[in-house]
Design a protein around this motif. Structure first.
Motif, PDB file in Angstrom:
ATOM      1  N   ARG A  63       0.837  -1.208   0.000  1.00 44.05           N
ATOM      2  CA  ARG A  63       0.000   0.000   0.000  1.00 44.05           C
ATOM      3  C   ARG A  63       0.870   1.256   0.000  1.00 44.05           C
ATOM      4  O   ARG A  63       0.627   2.196  -0.750  1.00 44.05           O
ATOM      5  N   GLN A  64       1.907   1.251   0.806  1.00 46.47           N
ATOM      6  CA  GLN A  64       2.809   2.401   0.885  1.00 46.47           C
ATOM      7  C   GLN A  64       3.538   2.627  -0.447  1.00 46.47           C
ATOM      8  O   GLN A  64       3.633   3.745  -0.930  1.00 46.47           O
ATOM      9  N   LYS A  65       4.026   1.542  -1.053  1.00 48.01           N
ATOM     10  CA  LYS A  65       4.726   1.668  -2.344  1.00 48.01           C
ATOM     11  C   LYS A  65       3.777   2.115  -3.443  1.00 48.01           C
ATOM     12  O   LYS A  65       4.152   2.905  -4.312  1.00 48.01           O
ATOM     13  N   LEU A  66       2.556   1.614  -3.407  1.00 53.33           N
ATOM     14  CA  LEU A  66       1.567   2.052  -4.383  1.00 53.33           C
ATOM     15  C   LEU A  66       1.322   3.549  -4.247  1.00 53.33           C
ATOM     16  O   LEU A  66       1.357   4.287  -5.239  1.00 53.33           O
ATOM     17  N   TYR A  67       1.078   3.977  -3.033  1.00 48.03           N
ATOM     18  CA  TYR A  67       0.728   5.364  -2.757  1.00 48.03           C
ATOM     19  C   TYR A  67       1.849   6.332  -3.138  1.00 48.03           C
ATOM     20  O   TYR A  67       1.597   7.393  -3.708  1.00 48.03           O
ATOM     21  N   LEU A  71       1.312   4.361  -8.112  1.00 48.74           N
ATOM     22  CA  LEU A  71       0.095   5.060  -8.532  1.00 48.74           C
ATOM     23  C   LEU A  71       0.392   6.449  -9.100  1.00 48.74           C
ATOM     24  O   LEU A  71      -0.149   6.801 -10.164  1.00 48.74           O
ATOM     25  N   PRO A  72       1.264   7.239  -8.456  1.00 49.59           N
ATOM     26  CA  PRO A  72       1.581   8.541  -9.061  1.00 49.59           C
ATOM     27  C   PRO A  72       2.202   8.412 -10.455  1.00 49.59           C
ATOM     28  O   PRO A  72       1.869   9.191 -11.360  1.00 49.59           O
ATOM     29  N   MET A  73       3.062   7.430 -10.637  1.00 44.33           N
ATOM     30  CA  MET A  73       3.695   7.258 -11.945  1.00 44.33           C
ATOM     31  C   MET A  73       2.659   6.907 -13.007  1.00 44.33           C
ATOM     32  O   MET A  73       2.623   7.504 -14.083  1.00 44.33           O
ATOM     33  N   LEU A  74       1.794   5.943 -12.718  1.00 43.54           N
ATOM     34  CA  LEU A  74       0.766   5.556 -13.676  1.00 43.54           C
ATOM     35  C   LEU A  74      -0.216   6.704 -13.938  1.00 43.54           C
ATOM     36  O   LEU A  74      -0.661   6.903 -15.061  1.00 43.54           O
ATOM     37  N   SER A  75      -0.519   7.449 -12.909  1.00 35.43           N
ATOM     38  CA  SER A  75      -1.430   8.585 -13.036  1.00 35.43           C
ATOM     39  C   SER A  75      -0.799   9.726 -13.831  1.00 35.43           C
ATOM     40  O   SER A  75      -1.464  10.354 -14.666  1.00 35.43           O
ATOM     41  N   ASP A  76       0.473   9.998 -13.606  1.00 32.37           N
ATOM     42  CA  ASP A  76       1.164  11.065 -14.344  1.00 32.37           C
ATOM     43  C   ASP A  76       1.123  10.820 -15.850  1.00 32.37           C
ATOM     44  O   ASP A  76       1.075  11.757 -16.635  1.00 32.37           O
ATOM     45  N   HIS A  77       1.133   9.555 -16.254  1.00 32.96           N
ATOM     46  CA  HIS A  77       1.081   9.207 -17.670  1.00 32.96           C
ATOM     47  C   HIS A  77      -0.361   8.989 -18.155  1.00 32.96           C
ATOM     48  O   HIS A  77      -0.572   8.591 -19.295  1.00 32.96           O
ATOM     49  N   GLU A  78      -1.326   9.220 -17.262  1.00 31.15           N
ATOM     50  CA  GLU A  78      -2.757   9.115 -17.561  1.00 31.15           C
ATOM     51  C   GLU A  78      -3.211   7.695 -17.895  1.00 31.15           C
ATOM     52  O   GLU A  78      -4.218   7.493 -18.566  1.00 31.15           O
ATOM     53  N   PHE A  79      -2.467   6.698 -17.400  1.00 32.68           N
ATOM     54  CA  PHE A  79      -2.890   5.314 -17.589  1.00 32.68           C
ATOM     55  C   PHE A  79      -3.982   4.955 -16.592  1.00 32.68           C
ATOM     56  O   PHE A  79      -4.824   4.113 -16.884  1.00 32.68           O
ATOM     57  N   ILE A  80      -3.947   5.568 -15.415  1.00 29.48           N
ATOM     58  CA  ILE A  80      -4.948   5.301 -14.383  1.00 29.48           C
ATOM     59  C   ILE A  80      -5.395   6.611 -13.739  1.00 29.48           C
ATOM     60  O   ILE A  80      -4.760   7.655 -13.906  1.00 29.48           O
TER      61      ILE A  80
END
Length: 137
Positions: A63-67, A71-80
């Motif tokens: 959970r900590q690594k995701l947070y 998750l920020p990396m995937l979100s920055d690229h607009e995948f999620i």
């Protein structure tokens, strides 16, 4: 014309770099697969949807690594897209760019080297289904 082709080429290279960077970590791969299995408008719970069933991890650490990382990396690229309370993820506007990598692998599972199939439940199942399908023969 040449300048336009150059700019388009640079953009395509960056998009492919983004896709391959996204799939370099197992939790990100598992999350992409979980979102592929979900309805396009649904979110998936985390950290459960980012766990490899063959290699479970400590949920608090994941959970900590995701947070803080995945998750920020995937979100920055607009995948999620993702929310924190509850911790969930959904498909982003560029999700299909990263999902196609897995769709392509799954559709050719019978051709993927054994070293990349055995231990990966999804590819093992796809390969078995491909061998069982009389049309594939």
């Amino acid at each position: 014309m040449t300048q336009q082709r150059y700019q388009n080429g640079k953009q395509v290279i960056k998009r492919w770099d983004d896709v391959f960077k996204a799939v370099t970590a197992e939790p990100r791969r598992q999350l992409i697969l979980s979102l592929s299995d979900a309805h396009p408008d649904e979110t998936v719970p985390l950290p459960e949807s980012a766990v490899n069933p063959n290699v479970p991890r400590d949920p608090a650490v994941l959970r900590q690594k995701l947070y803080h990382c995945h998750l920020p990396m995937l979100s920055d690229h607009e995948f999620i897209t993702w929310d924190t309370e509850p911790l969930v993820a959904g498909r982003g506007p560029r999700f299909e760019e990263v999902a196609i990598v897995f769709e392509s692998l799954q559709s050719s599972a019978t051709d993927v080297p054994d070293s990349l199939v055995f231990g990966c439940q999804r590819l093992e199942q796809e390969r078995q289904d491909g061998f069982d399908d009389p049309v594939a023969e």
